[in-house]
Design a protein around this motif. Structure first.
Motif, short mmCIF file in Angstrom:
data_model
loop_
_atom_site.label_atom_id
_atom_site.label_comp_id
_atom_site.label_asym_id
_atom_site.label_seq_id
_atom_site.Cartn_x
_atom_site.Cartn_y
_atom_site.Cartn_z
N PRO A 85 0.80 -1.23 0.00
CA PRO A 85 0.00 0.00 0.00
C PRO A 85 0.83 1.28 0.00
O PRO A 85 1.87 1.36 0.64
CB PRO A 85 -0.76 -0.11 1.32
N LYS A 86 0.36 2.28 -0.74
CA LYS A 86 0.84 3.64 -0.55
C LYS A 86 0.22 4.14 0.74
O LYS A 86 -0.98 3.94 0.99
CB LYS A 86 0.36 4.55 -1.68
N CYS A 87 1.00 4.79 1.59
CA CYS A 87 0.43 5.37 2.80
C CYS A 87 1.17 6.67 3.10
O CYS A 87 2.11 7.02 2.40
CB CYS A 87 0.49 4.38 3.96
N ASP A 88 0.74 7.36 4.13
CA ASP A 88 1.35 8.66 4.46
C ASP A 88 2.85 8.53 4.74
O ASP A 88 3.60 9.48 4.58
CB ASP A 88 0.67 9.27 5.69
N ALA A 89 3.25 7.33 5.21
CA ALA A 89 4.65 7.16 5.57
C ALA A 89 5.56 6.99 4.37
O ALA A 89 6.73 7.38 4.43
CB ALA A 89 4.80 5.95 6.50
N ASN A 90 5.06 6.41 3.29
CA ASN A 90 5.96 6.09 2.17
C ASN A 90 5.58 6.76 0.84
O ASN A 90 6.23 6.53 -0.17
CB ASN A 90 6.10 4.58 2.00
N TYR A 91 4.55 7.56 0.86
CA TYR A 91 4.17 8.25 -0.38
C TYR A 91 3.70 9.65 -0.02
O TYR A 91 2.59 9.83 0.47
CB TYR A 91 3.07 7.49 -1.11
N THR A 92 4.54 10.63 -0.26
CA THR A 92 4.15 12.01 0.01
C THR A 92 4.28 12.79 -1.28
O THR A 92 5.15 12.51 -2.11
CB THR A 92 5.04 12.64 1.09
N ALA A 93 3.38 13.74 -1.47
CA ALA A 93 3.38 14.53 -2.69
C ALA A 93 4.68 15.33 -2.76
O ALA A 93 5.08 15.97 -1.79
CB ALA A 93 2.18 15.49 -2.69
N LEU A 94 5.32 15.30 -3.91
CA LEU A 94 6.51 16.11 -4.12
C LEU A 94 6.07 17.56 -4.27
O LEU A 94 5.21 17.86 -5.09
CB LEU A 94 7.24 15.65 -5.38
N GLU A 145 0.43 15.66 -6.26
CA GLU A 145 1.59 16.45 -6.72
C GLU A 145 1.40 17.00 -8.13
O GLU A 145 2.16 17.86 -8.55
CB GLU A 145 2.88 15.62 -6.60
N GLY A 148 0.92 7.14 10.20
CA GLY A 148 1.48 7.97 9.13
C GLY A 148 2.99 8.09 9.14
O GLY A 148 3.54 8.94 8.43
N VAL A 203 10.96 6.13 1.49
CA VAL A 203 10.71 5.01 2.40
C VAL A 203 10.17 3.83 1.57
O VAL A 203 9.44 4.02 0.60
CB VAL A 203 9.71 5.43 3.51
N ARG A 244 9.14 9.82 7.16
CA ARG A 244 7.99 9.90 6.29
C ARG A 244 8.46 10.46 4.95
O ARG A 244 9.20 11.45 4.95
CB ARG A 244 7.00 10.90 6.90
N GLY A 245 8.09 9.83 3.85
CA GLY A 245 8.48 10.40 2.57
C GLY A 245 8.64 9.36 1.49
O GLY A 245 8.57 8.15 1.76
N SER A 246 8.87 9.84 0.29
CA SER A 246 8.83 8.97 -0.88
C SER A 246 10.07 8.10 -1.03
O SER A 246 10.15 7.30 -1.95
CB SER A 246 8.59 9.80 -2.13
N TRP A 292 5.46 3.44 -9.03
CA TRP A 292 5.28 2.72 -7.77
C TRP A 292 5.62 1.23 -7.93
O TRP A 292 5.69 0.48 -6.96
CB TRP A 292 3.83 2.91 -7.29
#
Lengths: 574, 574
Positions: free
Chosen positions: A10-19, A187, B422, B404, B400-402, B188
């Motif tokens: 899954p994409k989640c807040d921890a590993n997918y943040t908008a650039l 993003e 998160g 991870v 947290r971030g892309s 992804w």
């Protein structure tokens, strides 16, 4: 099986943040809090303070009913407020529209109308211009909604000049430093809207996404090898592609922004000297300012200043003169649609061995793609084939990648035209050298097509600029009864040489230095070339004039004879 | 209105391309075609050749029926084939699984089984180990599918050793240099699968996306300020988080990879000298190799070599010794789940003024987040509150971030546990200093909780390492009837000092150098500490042993008295 499981992670807040480039400011505040972020005359801020001010600005915009994806326009030079808006406006969820201060009131009014700007920030210096803009907007009966006007007084020495009730520093004071940024849901959301200069057509609104701005910023910091703690002098207007993304890039590097209201040679030298500037961007025209500065306007440059230049290739003689003063020039090529520079003439260590002239020649090439462009090529638009890497065959430069604009605002036709067959078509004509480096030859519409041969107007102009009596020159197509088009030169002479050069003298000079078919068949003298507010020569005006010219019989014959020779030669080689 | 139109601008091939680290190779081949990409003993390739070889490898994999998202495993040292697989495998659409060569056959077999590897590349040096692995896999009746085994012979001096029928260079020869990469449909999608070392549990399969790998690569090149044309020495195994992403990063920078089969001091010095190495990554243990090298093993280092180190904080005395040899050390902290380094101790210019000891202390901190992490924090997991920036209060480091990981392969429970609220929970305990820089104090599970006080086992170990007779030390919790836990030290003495140190001598030394509550209540001497194949101390083994220890009455009383004093003191302050 492997496929299923690895892809369903899954994409989640921890590993997918908008650039988003706004994250660079938050990071700078966390780790470079006490370091100087902005210097403007006697005003200084730290990254902690800049973050605080941008939070306040964003909160004030929200309290003024700015909502997600509203457009916030600004007409200002490179002052701290202009810098802060690059973060504060998107932190409020809005889209930043920086307007070229050299445009006239009518064009600015049309930009405000087209963008639907909700807020219009105006630096005190441009209040008279803004008054004219607002007058046009008010008298336009079709448009009832007016932007909220907020004046930006000089933060260093307030003038008291106002336009409307609100002033920028009030907004900052009233704002909430604990404001939490409006989240970037996607993003691909817009972050900035930049209007092209439009030499031949109406300005088009180029939309940048958070993703595109973020990736461009990263690539340009990498491409220019801008290290930690740069001291960046704002000679390039921030309204040019958001300062070629260095508004965001300086934050990413925890550097210092030296803001500059006026780009006189004196101001540039003074600030370089006082703040130990390490980096600046500018058009090659600034080199002239620096070289022509009088001795009392100059200061010593103790450590080399990196210059990233673009807009026009830096002429070799200028490069040879500017570098000994303490500047180290890198050449880039870009356009608004590519979020600024798309190619950088990355220097290769082995070139250091070459003679100065060869180095200048290599540096004048536009170079190689920045890292986030997936692909760059030079193509024949009719066949879609790539040109051979021979440094000669011309084609249109095409780009592809995540730093290319989202598209033109409210202009699906132009957007569709720009994006064809999976590429962005730059409208620039270039060649690819055997080492893969690209060199621009002309704007597509400025290429002169004579009897099936492409003539780069830029190449002819370069030769004309070498004539000692020529101050400036522009070459466009004029009609030719047999070959379709022929080159026609418009020339302004140096003031101390006026009247001294004749058409035949110029043509003779070109014959010595160019293949005959590239030689202008007509030379027209003007006191100066017509230019748009960006300083770009209005070739469409010259083309209209050239359309009225008729070649004399002897001029025609000379050309025809030459052509016939060429054709016979070509046939004999088959 | 503005919202509608700006957001509906279409993503298309021209302005939205999947971020993938494989694009760095294509770009390197286009612009650095003639530049040296890989050096390994007498073998040399250019970027043009490396691209050609990777296309061939990818095409051969496809012709061996490798399909999208299949896992391709490799057991090899830092040889050219290992480097090429970082591009060739994903170019075939497959997922690269590099295996730690120090693992035993049983663990490697379980990785191949868990990952469902379709192909298993084995360097000739590991053929005996691989035979054992295959024997285990064959005898496992539950598993019928075996990976296709391909041996990698030494490219520089072929041995003829084989395992199965296929050999790597055959694959390259037979491959198609015109192969078009399997497109990355979604950034992804998985690109690599790296198993954690697992000191206490089964290895977990960490999945990287193309997006994460791409962004990490960009950030690390930026964070380390790796400029153009680096000469990178492969001391760090590529199987560690894909060489902390520099497998891809060196291509992005058009640099040269100096491959290395063995990381002896002699090999390192020889290659640095011969190829003018500019960059290398390694654990601090390598510093010892370099310092202890005999004079005939050394070569002069003419220009400084940048070292990025991690895995353990570089001890200050080591830093002070290694830098005068010509190395410039940057300290980073990371973990497999963060695609390698997540924090870099970015140097600040103002620190250059400080005395050497203070500089070493600052450099031993883990630092600040790399650019593509959206956020880093140190949190109390119970309250979810951030710790104060006092350099003292401990909490768990969260990211947290892309960059991870996507998650753990076939392990939704562990994935869910790692991503809570998160954030990615690192399991490392640290503090935040007033300047925002972070410092790791311990692994979460190694923290000793004594009467509500957190004791960092690392801090106690650091003191023990300062004792002249101590070779190595590990501190774990032992049960305490009143305070829950107390520190217990396991110590191996230097060979020339064996038997010479007593428990009371060690405890007395700790009392002089530590707050009393942190002093080990028991010291157990061992000939050497138990370690896993990665060289990490197996604290779980020591903890099991410590659980059997019972404190004598006098030991208990001493502690209790101290605690009572502390409590009285604390109360009197209220």
């Amino acid at each position: 099986m492997a496929f299923e499981s690895m892809n369903t992670l899954p994409k989640c807040d921890a590993n997918y943040t908008a650039l988003s480039p706004t994250t660079f400011l938050k990071r700078a505040a966390a780790f470079y809090a006490e370091r100087t972020s902005v210097i403007y005359e006697c005003t200084r801020f730290t990254w902690g303070q800049t973050y605080d001010r941008c939070c306040r600005l964003a909160s004030s915009l929200v309290s003024l009913n700015v909502v997600k994806h509203d457009v916030v326009s600004v007409l200002a030079p490179n002052v701290p407020a202009m810098y802060e808006m690059h973060f504060g406006v998107p932190m409020a969820g809005a889209v930043l529209n920086t307007i070229n201060t050299r445009l006239n009131a009518k064009t600015i009014a049309s930009i405000l109308r087209h963008s639907g700007a909700k807020v219009f920030f105006v630096d005190y210096q441009y209040v008279p211009l803004a008054r004219d803009v607002l007058r046009i907007l008010t008298t336009d009966t079709a448009d009832k909604s007016m932007p909220l006007v907020i004046v930006i007084d000089d933060i260093d020495s307030p003038t008291g000049i106002r336009l409307g009730e609100l002033e920028y520093e009030q907004l900052i004071k009233k704002g909430n430093p604990g404001f939490v940024s409006v989240p970037v849901d996607d993003e691909w959301d817009p972050v900035a809207l930049n209007y092209t200069s439009g030499t031949t057509s109406e300005p088009k609104g180029v939309v940048y996404s958070h993703r595109g701005a973020y990736l461009s910023t990263m690539s340009l910091v990498l491409g220019w090898e801008m290290g930690s703690e740069p001291v960046y002098l704002w000679t390039l207007p921030m309204f040019h592609c958001n300062g070629w993304t260095f508004t965001w890039g300086v934050a990413a590097r925890g550097g210092t922004n030296v803001c500059l209201r006026n780009t006189t040679a004196y101001d540039i030298y003074r600030n370089i000297h006082r703040h130990k500037v390490t980096h600046m961007c500018c058009a090659p025209i600034i080199f002239n300012f620096l070289l022509e500065a009088k001795s009392h306007e100059r200061c010593e440059i103790s450590t080399p200043v990196q210059i990233l230049t673009g807009g026009a290739p830096p002429p070799a003689p200028l490069l040879k003169k500017i570098e000994p003063l303490g500047f180290k020039v890198t050449h880039a090529y870009g356009l608004t649609e590519a979020t600024g520079p798309a190619l950088v003439c990355e220097w290769q260590a082995k070139w250091n061995m070459l003679p100065g002239d060869d180095q200048a020649k290599l540096k004048a090439r536009q170079g190689i793609s920045i890292l986030t462009l997936a692909d760059v090529d030079v193509k024949n638009k009719d066949t879609m084939e790539s040109v051979p890497h021979d440094g000669k065959t011309m084609g249109e430069i095409v780009l592809r990648g995540s730093s290319v604009m989202k598209g033109y605002f409210k202009d699906p036709k132009a957007t569709e035209k720009a994006f064809q067959n999976g590429w962005f078509w730059t409208g620039d004509v270039g060649v690819v050298h055997p080492d893969g480096y690209m060199e621009i030859k002309d704007r597509l519409k400025d290429v002169i097509i004579s009897g099936g041969e492409n003539i780069s107007s830029v190449e002819v102009e370069n030769i004309l600029h070498g004539h000692p009596k020529v101050l400036e020159a522009a070459v466009v197509a004029m009609p030719h009864p047999r070959w379709g088009e022929s080159p026609c030169a418009f020339v302004a002479l140096r003031s101390n040489a006026e009247g001294a050069a004749t058409e035949s003298e110029i043509i003779a000079y070109c014959r010595k230095n160019l293949p005959h078919f590239m030689v202008p068949k007509k030379v027209e003298f003007l006191p100066q070339l017509p230019r748009n507010p960006m300083g770009k020569v209005l070739k469409n005006v010259l083309r209209d004039q050239a359309k009225t010219f008729v070649l004399s019989e002897s001029q025609q014959t000379a050309v025809d004879l030459y052509r016939n020779d060429q054709q016979i030669l070509a046939l004999s080689r088959l």
